[in-house]
Design a protein around this motif. Sequence first.
Motif, PDB file in Angstrom:
ATOM      1  N   TYR A  96     -74.337  -1.819  21.730  1.00  0.00           N
ATOM      2  CA  TYR A  96     -75.159  -0.687  22.191  1.00  0.00           C
ATOM      3  C   TYR A  96     -74.398   0.073  23.288  1.00  0.00           C
ATOM      4  O   TYR A  96     -74.427   1.299  23.344  1.00  0.00           O
ATOM      5  N   THR A  97     -73.733  -0.692  24.152  1.00  0.00           N
ATOM      6  CA  THR A  97     -72.937  -0.066  25.207  1.00  0.00           C
ATOM      7  C   THR A  97     -71.571   0.308  24.634  1.00  0.00           C
ATOM      8  O   THR A  97     -70.799  -0.557  24.234  1.00  0.00           O
ATOM      9  N   THR A 165     -88.540   1.928  16.767  1.00  0.00           N
ATOM     10  CA  THR A 165     -87.622   2.728  17.581  1.00  0.00           C
ATOM     11  C   THR A 165     -86.916   3.765  16.709  1.00  0.00           C
ATOM     12  O   THR A 165     -86.766   4.920  17.091  1.00  0.00           O
ATOM     13  N   GLU A 169     -87.095   7.888  16.863  1.00  0.00           N
ATOM     14  CA  GLU A 169     -85.903   8.747  17.019  1.00  0.00           C
ATOM     15  C   GLU A 169     -85.759   9.776  15.894  1.00  0.00           C
ATOM     16  O   GLU A 169     -85.378  10.912  16.118  1.00  0.00           O
TER      17      GLU A 169
ATOM     18  N   GLY B 164     -84.559   3.890  24.384  1.00  0.00           N
ATOM     19  CA  GLY B 164     -83.148   3.992  24.761  1.00  0.00           C
ATOM     20  C   GLY B 164     -82.584   2.615  25.073  1.00  0.00           C
ATOM     21  O   GLY B 164     -82.740   1.685  24.296  1.00  0.00           O
ATOM     22  N   GLY B 165     -81.971   2.460  26.235  1.00  0.00           N
ATOM     23  CA  GLY B 165     -81.394   1.174  26.613  1.00  0.00           C
ATOM     24  C   GLY B 165     -82.364   0.273  27.353  1.00  0.00           C
ATOM     25  O   GLY B 165     -82.009  -0.841  27.719  1.00  0.00           O
ATOM     26  N   ARG B 167     -85.772  -2.014  27.720  1.00  0.00           N
ATOM     27  CA  ARG B 167     -86.697  -2.773  26.876  1.00  0.00           C
ATOM     28  C   ARG B 167     -87.595  -3.646  27.748  1.00  0.00           C
ATOM     29  O   ARG B 167     -87.093  -4.382  28.612  1.00  0.00           O
ATOM     30  N   ARG B 199     -79.966  -1.501  29.763  1.00  0.00           N
ATOM     31  CA  ARG B 199     -78.568  -1.453  29.296  1.00  0.00           C
ATOM     32  C   ARG B 199     -78.065  -0.024  29.400  1.00  0.00           C
ATOM     33  O   ARG B 199     -78.807   0.917  29.098  1.00  0.00           O
ATOM     34  N   SER B 200     -76.817   0.117  29.816  1.00  0.00           N
ATOM     35  CA  SER B 200     -76.280   1.478  29.884  1.00  0.00           C
ATOM     36  C   SER B 200     -75.607   1.817  28.553  1.00  0.00           C
ATOM     37  O   SER B 200     -75.101   0.929  27.848  1.00  0.00           O
TER      38      SER B 200
END
Lengths: 569, 204
Positions: A96-97, A165, A169, B164-165, B167, B199-200
């Motif tokens: 994810y990052t 999610t 989106e 997004g990041g 949760r 989380r970024s």
Amino acid sequence: MLSLFNTLHYRAWLTVALIVVLTGCNTTPANKNAILLAQQGQFEQAKTAIETSYPASGKNKLLRHLELGTLYHLEQRYQLSNENLDKAKAIIEEQYTISVSEQALALLSGPTYTTFSGKEFHRPLINVFKALNYNALANQYPAQRQYYLDAALVEMRQLDTYLSTLTDETGGYDGKPSGDGLTDRVMRILQPLLAPNDLLKNIDYKDDAFAHYISGILYESSNELDAARIQYQRAAEAFEQGFADQYDLGTHATKQAYTDLARVMQKAGGYRNELNELEEKWGDSINEARQAGPRLTVVQNAGIGPQRKEFNLLLRADHSAKALVVTPILWGTSAERKAQMWWFQMLYADTSLFDMMQNYATGDLGDVAMGALTKRLPLGDTLWQSAKTAGLIDALEHGSRIAVTYLEPFEQKIDKSELWIEGKKVAELDNYHSVSLLTLQSALKNANREMQIALTREVVKAMTAHKAIQSTGLQAFDGFAKLATSVVNAVTAGADLRQWQSLPAQIKLTQVPVTLGTVNITLKTKLRSGKVIEQSDTLEINKNMTLWHTRTFIESAQSAAPTTLLTME
Amino acid sequence: MNCKTTLLKLTPLVVACSLAITGCSSTKVQRVDANQEVALSDKWNGKDSQLVAEAMINDMLSFPWVNDHLQKEGTRPAIIIQSVRNKSHQHIAVDTFLNDLKRSILRSGQADFVANKDVRQEIRDERKDQELNASLETQNEMGQEQGADYALSGTINSFVDEQGGDRVTFYQVDLRLIDMTTNREVWNGQKKIQKLQERSRFGF
């Protein structure tokens, strides 16, 4: 004269280098070899091929666990399959990052230098495969049935979170169009070629009706009727509002999901109005399948998904027309060359009237006829001058190789699949998902972006090398240095062909009423070639819903006897 | 001269790359206290299991059923764990949680435990074996088992909200204790845990 000779000489060398590189490009990826071995029953060799080619700690570690997860699943070693799929899921979460440094490296080297992070549709498929594994364990170990069914439902809850999610989106199938500019552009490009086929009207992966449907089945198996009702409803609506059209599934899946919805509503009680609405919409046919009693759902994962292959383009500067020109290098077997041509025309070539007019306007009448085989980017006087000043035109003197991916064409080889119980045909399986079309649409969606990035990367590489030549004072060897740079860039350019290769091409399903106790089932897959594949098993039927799954390999049947008996759950 | 300048320009880059590669390849392992929480994600972990078990058993033993039983029967109540079903979105080692529950009850000294069905069957097999193979003085009799007075069961649920990041995960453990003679629910406990994971999108 000498200059012309040198230019021809260098181009000859570049051509030789390209041929060497392209010949190397034709190798089959390790994961394709592995699944081909698996379909012949050679699981140990298949796993060794994966473990050797994709180390546990490298940038391809996700591929290792995805492929091993499938191989163990096919081998019916469900715990090991789940361990691998669990690791795959964790790796996808980690990704994810986005690593900025890795992306920067990829821009200068190539997409294969990044850590493979999978596609957006991989996560739901991991959940579904894990749930099927737990379901199979529940069937294998009746004493621990509830424990394994609970574990399968854990996967379905994770899936629900992921899809919620995703639909937030994308807007899902009942929401507004996502407005993705890239998708719209791809659609516009495809429109002239594929307008009669409405398939590509919207190619976003925006929800997963099949995953919701499997979720409903598993909840019903555990008699969790409320959760089953919600999942059937989501599946039915997604099938109806676009999923079935997008993946060319027909209408049966939609009707079946609504029938299942009606059944769990009736079992749970308290949904009189909703049931009346469903009856009005679907008529009496929905009542037939609403009868109480045990039911059997059969899931058939068929074939092997299409392979991603590399497709090469040559980028060069056209001085007279002041344009950049992209020309495909068709390479490989006759079928591969045809597929490359088709892919290029579909996505990149100047096939629209507007593009043909641009060719005409740039003064290259020869290319109007050849418009289908080139992509021309006219720069105009100002941009051309800027490009010259920046060294771009000089850097492209010998051309630059751009590698992008295309998906091999796939053909429907199954005529029909039939479910036989105790020697009697009871149902035909219907299409519930097409992983092939899902992969194709994902590739199409990414194709323009991929080409743009590849183009940028190769131009940056060529310009960096050109500037390095100038700064190190090797101008005396300018011609040779440029050739060497072109050759090095040609060698290092590579498309990202990585994908979860062992996925099935399509998923078929049927659901029938059965009696409690032991039943003998046979799945007969009739191919268009006339051959028949038979897979048999003995099942213990539960009081609510029993789920049985199998994988059918199409190719192995071609080399086998007309009737092959396989028992692979 | 030009070459030297180029090399000088490249040196910091080479050093930086070397350091980065060295940093990436290091692996460090250290021993940490089993009671110390090491939260690498928002998943249910050993510390959650331990904390929830202790809190719920303290709550359970503070209800009047323990004293009522002592006054009525004159012995400590015997409890059997029926099932704790995992209805959450995470794979939770339910056995570990059950062991934490048992330890908390036994440590309190206010109640006894009766082995569950599988363990009881194993012990019965062992007693059968003793009848054949053990000396008369050391044999254990059949039919002398202690029956359970109360049955403990429950569920672990969870809800997830993701944007997004970020949760948010909310775990809820519900347990109930049923009197096996009267089917009366003598205790119902609930413990909630909420975790936030951030989380970024981009990192180095």
